[in-house]
Design a protein around this motif. Structure first.
Motif, PDB file in Angstrom:
ATOM      1  N   LYS A  72       6.587  -7.385  -6.040  1.00  0.00           N
ATOM      2  CA  LYS A  72       5.713  -6.354  -5.490  1.00  0.00           C
ATOM      3  C   LYS A  72       6.532  -5.072  -5.412  1.00  0.00           C
ATOM      4  N   GLY A  74       6.616  -0.740  -5.082  1.00  0.00           N
ATOM      5  CA  GLY A  74       5.986   0.510  -4.708  1.00  0.00           C
ATOM      6  C   GLY A  74       6.500   1.640  -5.582  1.00  0.00           C
ATOM      7  N   GLN A  96       2.876  -6.992  -8.727  1.00  0.00           N
ATOM      8  CA  GLN A  96       1.898  -6.089  -8.126  1.00  0.00           C
ATOM      9  C   GLN A  96       2.499  -4.700  -8.032  1.00  0.00           C
ATOM     10  N   VAL A  98       2.016  -0.934  -6.401  1.00  0.00           N
ATOM     11  CA  VAL A  98       1.346  -0.220  -5.317  1.00  0.00           C
ATOM     12  C   VAL A  98       1.784   1.241  -5.360  1.00  0.00           C
ATOM     13  N   SER A 140      -3.076  -1.177  -6.159  1.00  0.00           N
ATOM     14  CA  SER A 140      -3.500  -0.707  -4.846  1.00  0.00           C
ATOM     15  C   SER A 140      -2.657   0.507  -4.492  1.00  0.00           C
ATOM     16  N   VAL A 147      -0.299   2.911   6.723  1.00  0.00           N
ATOM     17  CA  VAL A 147       0.116   1.643   6.126  1.00  0.00           C
ATOM     18  C   VAL A 147      -0.792   0.539   6.651  1.00  0.00           C
ATOM     19  N   GLU A 151       1.162  -5.055   5.577  1.00  0.00           N
ATOM     20  CA  GLU A 151       1.954  -4.579   4.438  1.00  0.00           C
ATOM     21  C   GLU A 151       3.440  -4.455   4.766  1.00  0.00           C
ATOM     22  N   THR A 154       6.762  -6.500   3.018  1.00  0.00           N
ATOM     23  CA  THR A 154       6.235  -7.298   1.912  1.00  0.00           C
ATOM     24  C   THR A 154       6.683  -6.816   0.532  1.00  0.00           C
ATOM     25  N   PHE A 155       7.387  -5.702   0.457  1.00  0.00           N
ATOM     26  CA  PHE A 155       7.753  -5.123  -0.842  1.00  0.00           C
ATOM     27  C   PHE A 155       9.145  -5.593  -1.262  1.00  0.00           C
ATOM     28  N   LEU A 183       8.482  -0.977   4.838  1.00  0.00           N
ATOM     29  CA  LEU A 183       7.665  -1.725   3.888  1.00  0.00           C
ATOM     30  C   LEU A 183       8.461  -2.793   3.144  1.00  0.00           C
TER      31      LEU A 183
END
Length: 283
Positions: A72, A74, A96, A98, A140, A147, A151, A154-155, A183
């Motif tokens: 995941k 960002g 994922q 983001v 997303s 936030v 969340e 979780t990154f 995050l």
């Protein structure tokens, strides 16, 4: 400056501090994920982007940041889609992507700008889908003042690509990075690519207003916000850039913000000299 002298640093860099978690060597990491990286880099949606690969080295940068395709991730301040296309395809299977947008209540943002930032975050999934050809459900986004519950922590990775100078000149770098830290998972990592000022540049020149920052300043700043400096890479370095342009980094390609004579001087220099830094969230 914290330049690394080992031979491997010419391409990727090596850990600058003791690494209890034993990060894989970047070259080995790249070999392990070669198929996924190649698929993302060579995707047809990037046909117009590839001219910049020789300056931005997306494959080597992802490997140095140890971004795996099941993570995941960002992307801070997504812009015209250049890195979104790379990351979207790279993470489009198990991972994922983001989009992380500025906190609209920080920095010099009036009401209209705040609305544009929020609209950008709301529209990111559809925009990323258009950029990549992948379903919007793969993506997303959020603004850093909102936030969503669940969340935090979780990154696996957050990437800040050529944006830290703006955060510095807007005086919101500390609050934005603190939010990003929240995050990240325990041991999660922050990757920064940033236009690099010479180590002897004046503080007034290297305060973000010209686009360039001094590497030691960046390392010390991020460390003070709860991160451990893992290492640096010279993969995005460009020794042809003197990094002392009176009107800042925007004189360099691809902006070419000068007059015809200035553009003729800078056109063939490549893109700016850039530091590539990796930090781990401290407990």
């Amino acid at each position: 400056m914290r330049y690394l002298l080992a031979a491997t640093a010419l391409a990727f860099g090596v850990p600058a501090v003791a690494d209890d978690q034993k990060l894989p060597d970047p070259a080995a990491f790249a070999a392990t994920h070669a198929e996924a990286i190649s698929g993302a880099i060579n995707h047809p949606s990037r046909a117009e982007d590839r001219a910049r690969d020789q300056y931005r080295h997306p494959s080597e940068t992802l490997a140095f940041f140890r971004v795996a395709p099941d993570m995941k991730v960002g992307e801070y301040a997504p812009g015209g889609g250049w890195y979104t296309r790379v990351l979207g395809h790279y993470l489009g299977g198990e991972g994922q992507l983001v989009g992380l947008y500025y906190d609209p209540t920080s920095g010099p943002f009036d009401a209209e700008a705040q609305q544009r930032i929020r609209a950008g975050a709301a529209g990111f999934p559809a925009e990323a889908a258009e950029f990549t050809g992948l379903p919007a459900e793969h993506f997303s986004a959020m603004t850093l003042d909102a936030v969503p519950e669940g969340e935090a922590g979780t990154f696996d990775r957050i990437l800040v690509i050529r944006m830290l100078h703006n955060m510095m000149r807007w005086n919101n770098a500390d609050s934005e990075i603190k939010t990003m830290r929240g995050l990240l998972k325990p041991g999660g990592m922050l990757g920064i690519v940033q236009h690099r000022a010479p180590e002897d540049a004046s503080a007034d020149y290297a305060n973000g207003s010209k686009g360039y920052l001094r590497q030691d300043d960046v390392v010390g700043f991020v460390e003070a916000l709860g991160f451990e400096f893992v290492g640096s890479s010279e993969v995005n370095a460009n020794p042809r850039d003197p990094a002392n342009w009176e009107d800042g980094v925007w004189m360099m390609p691809p902006s070419l913000g000068g007059d015809d004579a200035m553009d003729a001087q800078t056109r063939d220099l490549g893109e700016s000299d850039r530091m590539t830094l990796l930090f781990r969230k401290r407990d």
